[in-house]
Write a protein that holds these residues in place. Structure first.
Motif, PDB file in Angstrom:
ATOM      1  N   TYR A  92       0.756  -1.218  -0.021  1.00  0.00           N
ATOM      2  CA  TYR A  92      -0.024   0.028  -0.151  1.00  0.00           C
ATOM      3  C   TYR A  92       0.908   1.181  -0.045  1.00  0.00           C
ATOM      4  N   GLN A  93       0.533   2.221  -0.920  1.00  0.00           N
ATOM      5  CA  GLN A  93       1.108   3.580  -0.781  1.00  0.00           C
ATOM      6  C   GLN A  93       0.235   4.455  -0.275  1.00  0.00           C
ATOM      7  N   PHE A  94       0.628   5.504   0.535  1.00  0.00           N
ATOM      8  CA  PHE A  94      -0.216   6.392   1.455  1.00  0.00           C
ATOM      9  C   PHE A  94      -0.028   7.817   0.834  1.00  0.00           C
ATOM     10  N   SER A  95      -1.004   8.418   0.909  1.00  0.00           N
ATOM     11  CA  SER A  95      -1.145   9.871   0.418  1.00  0.00           C
ATOM     12  C   SER A  95      -0.077  10.767   1.515  1.00  0.00           C
ATOM     13  N   SER A  96       0.067  11.806   0.932  1.00  0.00           N
ATOM     14  CA  SER A  96       1.032  12.758   1.858  1.00  0.00           C
ATOM     15  C   SER A  96       0.893  14.292   1.638  1.00  0.00           C
ATOM     16  N   ASN A  97       1.136  14.885   2.909  1.00  0.00           N
ATOM     17  CA  ASN A  97       0.842  16.289   2.759  1.00  0.00           C
ATOM     18  C   ASN A  97       2.072  16.871   2.340  1.00  0.00           C
ATOM     19  N   THR A  98       3.035  16.379   1.760  1.00  0.00           N
ATOM     20  CA  THR A  98       4.315  17.037   1.029  1.00  0.00           C
ATOM     21  C   THR A  98       3.719  17.429  -0.272  1.00  0.00           C
ATOM     22  N   GLY A  99       4.156  18.508  -0.640  1.00  0.00           N
ATOM     23  CA  GLY A  99       3.789  19.041  -1.908  1.00  0.00           C
ATOM     24  C   GLY A  99       2.214  19.452  -1.869  1.00  0.00           C
ATOM     25  N   ILE A 100       1.672  19.476  -1.249  1.00  0.00           N
ATOM     26  CA  ILE A 100       0.023  19.742  -1.086  1.00  0.00           C
ATOM     27  C   ILE A 100       0.124  21.359  -0.973  1.00  0.00           C
ATOM     28  N   ALA A 101      -0.272  22.234  -1.667  1.00  0.00           N
ATOM     29  CA  ALA A 101      -0.301  23.723  -1.501  1.00  0.00           C
ATOM     30  C   ALA A 101      -1.134  23.958  -0.457  1.00  0.00           C
ATOM     31  N   SER A 102      -0.654  24.951   0.559  1.00  0.00           N
ATOM     32  CA  SER A 102      -1.433  25.539   1.480  1.00  0.00           C
ATOM     33  C   SER A 102      -2.198  26.635   1.242  1.00  0.00           C
ATOM     34  N   GLY A 103      -1.680  27.478   0.375  1.00  0.00           N
ATOM     35  CA  GLY A 103      -2.085  28.744   0.209  1.00  0.00           C
ATOM     36  C   GLY A 103      -1.873  29.946   1.039  1.00  0.00           C
ATOM     37  N   PHE A 104      -0.801  29.639   1.909  1.00  0.00           N
ATOM     38  CA  PHE A 104      -0.243  30.576   3.049  1.00  0.00           C
ATOM     39  C   PHE A 104       1.080  30.460   2.894  1.00  0.00           C
ATOM     40  N   ASP A 105       1.705  31.519   3.350  1.00  0.00           N
ATOM     41  CA  ASP A 105       3.197  31.745   3.758  1.00  0.00           C
ATOM     42  C   ASP A 105       3.445  31.079   5.094  1.00  0.00           C
ATOM     43  N   LEU A 106       3.947  29.797   4.821  1.00  0.00           N
ATOM     44  CA  LEU A 106       4.334  28.938   5.958  1.00  0.00           C
ATOM     45  C   LEU A 106       5.720  29.146   6.438  1.00  0.00           C
ATOM     46  N   ASN A 107       6.572  29.671   5.733  1.00  0.00           N
ATOM     47  CA  ASN A 107       7.940  29.778   6.235  1.00  0.00           C
ATOM     48  C   ASN A 107       8.425  31.137   6.545  1.00  0.00           C
ATOM     49  N   GLY A 108       7.488  32.148   6.437  1.00  0.00           N
ATOM     50  CA  GLY A 108       7.896  33.439   6.961  1.00  0.00           C
ATOM     51  C   GLY A 108       8.588  34.313   6.201  1.00  0.00           C
ATOM     52  N   ASP A 109       8.735  33.938   4.622  1.00  0.00           N
ATOM     53  CA  ASP A 109       9.439  34.866   3.643  1.00  0.00           C
ATOM     54  C   ASP A 109       8.532  35.879   3.337  1.00  0.00           C
ATOM     55  N   GLU A 110       7.374  35.918   3.619  1.00  0.00           N
ATOM     56  CA  GLU A 110       6.228  37.057   3.223  1.00  0.00           C
ATOM     57  C   GLU A 110       6.005  36.814   1.739  1.00  0.00           C
ATOM     58  N   GLU A 111       6.181  35.600   1.234  1.00  0.00           N
ATOM     59  CA  GLU A 111       5.653  35.235  -0.231  1.00  0.00           C
ATOM     60  C   GLU A 111       4.996  34.029  -0.008  1.00  0.00           C
ATOM     61  N   ILE A 112       4.271  33.576  -1.006  1.00  0.00           N
ATOM     62  CA  ILE A 112       3.516  32.258  -0.995  1.00  0.00           C
ATOM     63  C   ILE A 112       3.857  31.453  -2.501  1.00  0.00           C
ATOM     64  N   GLY A 113       4.555  30.569  -2.091  1.00  0.00           N
ATOM     65  CA  GLY A 113       5.247  29.693  -3.383  1.00  0.00           C
ATOM     66  C   GLY A 113       4.145  29.163  -4.027  1.00  0.00           C
ATOM     67  N   GLU A 114       3.804  29.405  -5.435  1.00  0.00           N
ATOM     68  CA  GLU A 114       2.571  28.881  -6.148  1.00  0.00           C
ATOM     69  C   GLU A 114       3.070  28.032  -7.181  1.00  0.00           C
ATOM     70  N   THR A 115       4.344  28.088  -7.626  1.00  0.00           N
ATOM     71  CA  THR A 115       5.029  27.157  -8.876  1.00  0.00           C
ATOM     72  C   THR A 115       5.442  25.780  -8.430  1.00  0.00           C
ATOM     73  N   VAL A 116       4.659  24.805  -9.009  1.00  0.00           N
ATOM     74  CA  VAL A 116       4.831  23.339  -8.690  1.00  0.00           C
ATOM     75  C   VAL A 116       6.402  23.148  -9.197  1.00  0.00           C
ATOM     76  N   GLY A 117       7.392  22.530  -8.208  1.00  0.00           N
ATOM     77  CA  GLY A 117       8.754  22.184  -8.669  1.00  0.00           C
ATOM     78  C   GLY A 117       9.707  23.281  -8.426  1.00  0.00           C
ATOM     79  N   THR A 118       9.335  24.255  -7.498  1.00  0.00           N
ATOM     80  CA  THR A 118      10.299  25.226  -6.909  1.00  0.00           C
ATOM     81  C   THR A 118      10.231  25.037  -5.386  1.00  0.00           C
ATOM     82  N   GLN A 119      11.631  25.517  -5.187  1.00  0.00           N
ATOM     83  CA  GLN A 119      11.801  25.519  -3.655  1.00  0.00           C
ATOM     84  C   GLN A 119      10.909  26.304  -2.873  1.00  0.00           C
ATOM     85  N   ALA A 120      10.372  27.482  -3.492  1.00  0.00           N
ATOM     86  CA  ALA A 120       9.592  28.205  -2.762  1.00  0.00           C
ATOM     87  C   ALA A 120       8.189  27.413  -2.611  1.00  0.00           C
TER      88      ALA A 120
END
Length: 427
Positions: free
Chosen positions: A143-171
């Motif tokens: 069995y493979q389990f779904s994961s929260n990794t890579g699921i966009a939150s829509g919020f700035d969670l790392n405190g850099d005052e930007e919201i990363g929206e482009t899949v495949g990027t560090q942001a």
């Protein structure tokens, strides 16, 4: 000498009197066996008839292995595992074939909806002997389990005052519910020789961090709006029931975020500690009434249930940057810490370079090795409940003078296992 016996010679504790039922050589089995998936629960296959795929009753080997089987884009892992000659999964499979666990959690194994990756890993690698003197191994239930990794939150969670929206990027990864540059990166999967009770499975992927009492959310770091959606689990927390000769063993699987890559607020180390604490609360009814699963069921594990907590918990009980998550678990009266060890960890620890010079723990129990700035740490666990009897343990980490040393380079973490015996049923 067979690979199994060579492995036994590497262990620092004798497994001769406590070997698991999977010590018997095994045929490759039928690679067309259909694994049990949640949307195909009625199509549960019967295990192969050979000795290794039909374990002896009431005793089993449970393992955890951070496999580093992840890609940089969705579908990469499927492409990798479609090539039976790819060296990385060959070596991962070789290690598993040597240790021969009955149930194993694979951390850092990318998720795909069709469970294609785990099927390819089984058919192209595990069911093919990866050494000239090796033995293939079959896992009919996977069995493979779904994961929260890579699921966009829509919020700035790392405190850099930007919201990363482009899949495949560090942001994008920094602002996902769990770090991942695409959905499902760094997920996990389970392989089992015993039937998996998919209908009885509980997942806690959507449990909110703020709903844990006395949580360690850094005050003022996340916006009030972000806290309304911020999940505790950086990947997933899963209670997977496994039917072992009519008795139920709960595999409690997770892969908490590393206690690193954050600022003075310590959001990741705080989250790591609470992700680990979740299991401490889950296994005691008196502390788990706040817990709800993804189906809305309230509460934790019933008293007296058999379980093994498995995963790359990313926390050392004594050394490293973590808080007190791992030491809370290993000291838990409901848990047995089997203290798995290896000759390779001893040899590497004796080299004593960099951060290892400052570490206080006995290096024989380390399970992972990193650059000198971090050193060797105990991060990977297979912790059985006190209701079980521990009959063996180990870490696949041979020293440089021993056979299979070349296989340790496949991951910075090493496979950890525990052998457990279930009490005889009263039925």
């Amino acid at each position: 000498m067979s690979p199994r016996h060579l492995l036994m010679a590497l262990a620092t504790t004798s497994l001769a009197a406590c070997s698991s039922p999977s010590a018997t050589p095994q045929d490759a089995g039928d690679s067309t066996d259909a694994p049990t998936y949640q949307d195909d629960a009625d199509a549960t296959p019967e295990p192969d008839a050979d000795a290794d795929a039909t374990p002896q009753p009431s005793s089993l080997r449970v393992a955890s292995f951070n496999t580093s089987l992840f890609g940089t884009a969705a579908g990469d892992l499927i492409d990798t595992l479609s090539n039976p000659d790819d060296a990385h999964p060959q070596k991962i499979a070789n290690v598993i074939q040597l240790v021969r666990p009955d149930v194993i959690l694979l951390n850092e194994f990318d998720f795909d909806e069709e469970h294609e990756a785990i099927d390819l890993f089984a058919s192209n690698f595990l069911e093919v002997a990866q050494a000239s003197d090796g033995e293939a191994i079959s896992y009919p239930y996977r069995y493979q389990f779904s994961s929260n990794t890579g699921i966009a939150s829509g919020f700035d969670l790392n405190g850099d005052e930007e919201i990363g929206e482009t899949v495949g990027t560090q942001a994008y990864g920094n602002d996902a519910f769990g770090f991942g540059i695409f959905p499902g990166q760094y997920a996990f999967a389970v392989l089992s020789k015993y039937p998996i009770d998919v209908e009885g499975m509980r997942t806690f992927q959507n449990f909110l961090w703020k709903d844990m009492p006395e949580n360690r959310i850094p005050e003022g770091f996340f916006s009030p709006e972000a806290l309304e959606v911020l999940r505790l689990s950086s990947k997933n927390h899963v209670d997977l029931p496994i039917d072992v000769d009519g008795q139920t063993l709960h595999l409690l699987a997770s892969h908490p975020t590393p206690p690193a890559f954050d600022g003075a607020e310590g959001r990741n180390k705080r989250r790591n500690a609470d992700e680990i604490r979740f299991w401490h609360d889950y296994i005691r009814p008196s502390a788990s009434d706040y817990i709800y699963d993804d189906a809305g069921q309230i509460g934790g594990l019933e008293d007296g249930a058999h379980f093994v907590i498995v995963g790359d918990l990313n926390d050392d009980p004594i050394d490293g940057n973590g808080l007190d998550g791992a030491d809370l678990l290993v000291a838990d009266a409901r848990v047995i810490d089997p203290l798995p060890e290896s000759t390779g960890a001893i040899a590497s620890g004796n080299a004593r370079e960099g951060a290892n010079l400052e570490h206080q723990a006995d290096h024989r129990y380390d399970t992972a090795r990193f650059n000198p700035n971090v050193g060797n740490l105990r991060l990977d666990y297979a912790l059985p409940s006190a209701t079980l009897e521990v009959t063996g343990q180990g870490v696949f980490w041979p020293a440089s003078t021993e056979a299979y040393f070349e296989l340790i380079q496949v991951s910075d973490h090493h496979l950890v296992w525990v052998d457990v015996a279930l009490p005889q049923s009263d039925d």
